[in-house]
Design a protein around this motif. Sequence first.
Motif: not given
Length: 392
Positions: A288, A357, A359, A368-371, A389-390
């Motif tokens: 992301d 991550l 937020h 909305d990033c997760e990785i 990663g989150r």
Amino acid sequence: MSSSLSGKAAIVGIGEFGYYRGTDQSILQMVLKASMDAIRDAGLKPSDIDGIIPPPGFVAWDEIGAHLGVPEIRYTACPQMGGASPVAGLINASMAIAAGLATTVLVPIGWNGYSALRPRPDARPNKRRFSAAFFETVKNYYAPYGLRSAPWWYALYLQRYVKHYNVPPEAAGAIAVACRKHAQLNDKALMRDRPLTMDEYLATPFITEPLRKGDCCVETDCAAAIVVTSAERARDLAHRPVMFLGGAEGHPNRPDELVNRTDMLKLGLDYAAPRAFAMAGVKPQDMDFLQVYDCFTYVALLELEALGYAERGGAADFVKDGKIELGGRYPLNTHGGLMSQGHCWGMNHIVEAVRQLRHDAGRAQVADCEIGLVTGYGDLGDGTIAILGRGA
């Protein structure tokens, strides 16, 4: 490196001293401030730390531990890879935790990268203690020909890259402009309130071809730190954990010398990136955001190719049309990077990845990033990468 390391450790604390052109604080004072901020950010105390991975060449682990009041150090190590060291420190901390050698590891970095290069009668001396073979090579073989600092060393292979693949200056400019745009959203960035257009970038003078002034990172006095612990413990701490999903290091052939390599443009990251993605079980296209070590713009272009986002010589097309800016598909260096926030050896890239991550990146937040990934780069081509990663 075993894939069993994936998901076993998490970053739970981050801290920054700041990014300045001149400070009256010593390297140790800056490192201690960033370290305490990271420990407090995690909701921990110095007595919870039992591992320290110090910055190479500047401050020793026992100095840090003694001043913080850490009662017992069970693990310490010191990666010697220049700007690849912070990510290597994160990987090393994750390994120590997964192996049960430590429970909570502090990884700080700091240096007087501006003031030490401008000695004054009232300034503290630079305590750099590197003895790497590369610096002996520079002293004995490069310096006699006038190659006395990083832009000249890097130009030896960046000029080859530009000429062989017809890389336009606008490609490097896209890196510089994106980083400067992102720095305008970061109150801690050295170059905040100093926007940069492509025309302004192209008008900056050459330092040594192909490097313009606008291609070079900003010299900075600074420090930053992270705290790493187990995934299980991380769930009970102050913030949502940022999981270590994969990582690797790689080195060019040969690492201590440049001009006699079989392939001058093959970086350590070319070797490391596939292993890191495999460990994490993901692909480059899954990211992301990209926090890419950007000592020079053209180095960032080479790293993007090594990561698999373009074929050799193809990064110029990859960075077009705002793709690496906030709102684009692969936002790059959302804090401003070494180019515009400050040169903290890339530890600031890790700190920014954690904020993203969590937020918690404010105006620079990638929705909305997760990785995402972080890279490190050491003179001249050592490479490290971490996939983060989150956490839940």
